[in-house]
Write a protein that holds these residues in place. Structure first.
Motif, PDB file in Angstrom:
ATOM      1  N   GLY A   1      17.103  49.751  53.700  1.00  0.00           N
ATOM      2  CA  GLY A   1      18.356  50.483  53.606  1.00  0.00           C
ATOM      3  C   GLY A   1      19.280  49.944  52.526  1.00  0.00           C
ATOM      4  N   VAL A   2      19.485  48.632  52.508  1.00  0.00           N
ATOM      5  CA  VAL A   2      20.376  48.024  51.515  1.00  0.00           C
ATOM      6  C   VAL A   2      19.864  48.284  50.113  1.00  0.00           C
ATOM      7  N   SER A   3      18.576  48.071  49.886  1.00  0.00           N
ATOM      8  CA  SER A   3      17.993  48.251  48.558  1.00  0.00           C
ATOM      9  C   SER A   3      18.098  49.693  48.080  1.00  0.00           C
ATOM     10  N   VAL A   4      17.861  50.640  48.969  1.00  0.00           N
ATOM     11  CA  VAL A   4      17.938  52.047  48.569  1.00  0.00           C
ATOM     12  C   VAL A   4      19.380  52.430  48.258  1.00  0.00           C
ATOM     13  N   ARG A   5      20.325  51.940  49.029  1.00  0.00           N
ATOM     14  CA  ARG A   5      21.732  52.212  48.718  1.00  0.00           C
ATOM     15  C   ARG A   5      22.114  51.617  47.367  1.00  0.00           C
ATOM     16  N   GLU A   6      21.595  50.457  47.070  1.00  0.00           N
ATOM     17  CA  GLU A   6      21.871  49.839  45.768  1.00  0.00           C
ATOM     18  C   GLU A   6      21.303  50.673  44.624  1.00  0.00           C
ATOM     19  N   ILE A   7      20.090  51.201  44.824  1.00  0.00           N
ATOM     20  CA  ILE A   7      19.482  52.063  43.801  1.00  0.00           C
ATOM     21  C   ILE A   7      20.344  53.292  43.580  1.00  0.00           C
ATOM     22  N   PHE A   8      20.752  53.946  44.670  1.00  0.00           N
ATOM     23  CA  PHE A   8      21.578  55.148  44.553  1.00  0.00           C
ATOM     24  C   PHE A   8      22.901  54.838  43.857  1.00  0.00           C
TER      25      PHE A   8
END
Length: 289
Positions: free
Chosen positions: A241-248
């Motif tokens: 979750g954290v990594s995907v939010r960072e990508i977005f």
């Protein structure tokens, strides 16, 4: 052999399954071409020799780990009976969260794109709920596209167009909502050697960069295919979750939030894209629905 005796025998053998009785019931009902309730209504009925042999063969395969869905060729998703085979992932209940999330963002006239459609589970669920929408779905695997078309035909869902494409490679047009359940498991993850996953296609499971490479590619390229303030939503691993939010956030998406699945794990991250500038967004922002 009676129905109740057959189930007792199978349950005893399926000691490694967390759902031994349910597995046995589904497989026996499949052999008998009946609903599972029939087994409880007529437990004293005898199996024919052919039925007994067929059931024993299925139980042997299940003991060896073959998923029940591959043995029966059917998995229900969003109350839709879908054909499945080993060219695609088996639809999971938690992926229905992605359908719920998309439905909350769609209007009756929305245009929707499903990337990596597999059996067609996600897009067919959406199309069944929104019969006036324009729905599109792609998969790089020709056999998966063929299967998804078969599912649409058998369900009489006519508002979906399927196409073979490696992500956006053969995609045309603009969309209000883009959904995807892409590969997101790291190639060294021990879960690849456990349970039903052992029998599913690795190409639909594994991605590089700790499982994030396809998610990053989709988020980057989706901007060219989203209408103004269109929504992108991606299913991912419970620790991503954290990594995907960072990508977005790094790609200037906004209204970023992560939604939990039925097991209270991070599962879907959704964001909006606009060509207009927005204030910087903290990559650790998290809103749970």
């Amino acid at each position: 052999m009676r129905i109740d005796d057959a189930l007792t025998w199978a349950k005893f053998l399926l000691v490694t399954s967390d759902s031994a009785l349910l597995d046995a019931q589904i497989l026996l009902a499949h052999v008998l071409e009946k609903e599972t309730v029939y087994l409880m209504t007529w437990p004293e009925r005898d199996l024919s020799v052919e039925q007994k042999v067929a059931f024993e063969a299925l139980i042997e395969q299940r003991i060896n780990g073959v998923p029940v869905a591959y043995l029966t060729g059917i998995r229900e998703f969003w109350s839709l009976p879908l054909k499945v085979n080993d060219s695609t992932l088996i639809p999971r209940p938690d992926t229905e969260i992605l359908v719920e999330t998309a439905l909350a963002c769609c209007s009756p006239q929305s245009s929707i794109l499903d990337l990596g459609t597999g059996t067609g589970a996600i897009i067919l669920a959406l199309a069944s709920e929104l019969p006036n929408t324009q729905c599109f779905a792609v998969d790089f695997n020709h056999d998966a596209v063929k299967l998804a078309i078969e599912n649409a035909t058998s369900l009489n869902i006519n508002n979906v167009t399927f196409k073979q494409s490696n992500w956006f490679e053969n995609v045309e047009g603009m969309f209000d909502v883009i959904v995807s359940n892409p590969p997101y498991i790291d190639e060294n993850d021990h879960h690849l050697n456990e349970g039903d996953v052992r029998f599913e296609p690795l190409s639909a499971l594994v991605a590089t960069e700790n499982g994030l490479s396809d998610i990053r590619l989709i988020a980057t390229q989706a901007q060219r295919y989203l209408n103004e303030n269109g929504s992108l939503m991606i299913e991912h691993g419970f620790e991503q979750g954290v990594s995907v939010r960072e990508i977005f956030a790094s790609l200037a998406y906004h209204n970023i939030k992560t939604i939990k699945d039925y097991g209270d794990n991070d599962r879907i991250t959704i964001a909006t894209y606009s060509a207009a500038p927005h204030a910087p967004i903290s990559p650790t922002h998290k809103e749970i629905k």
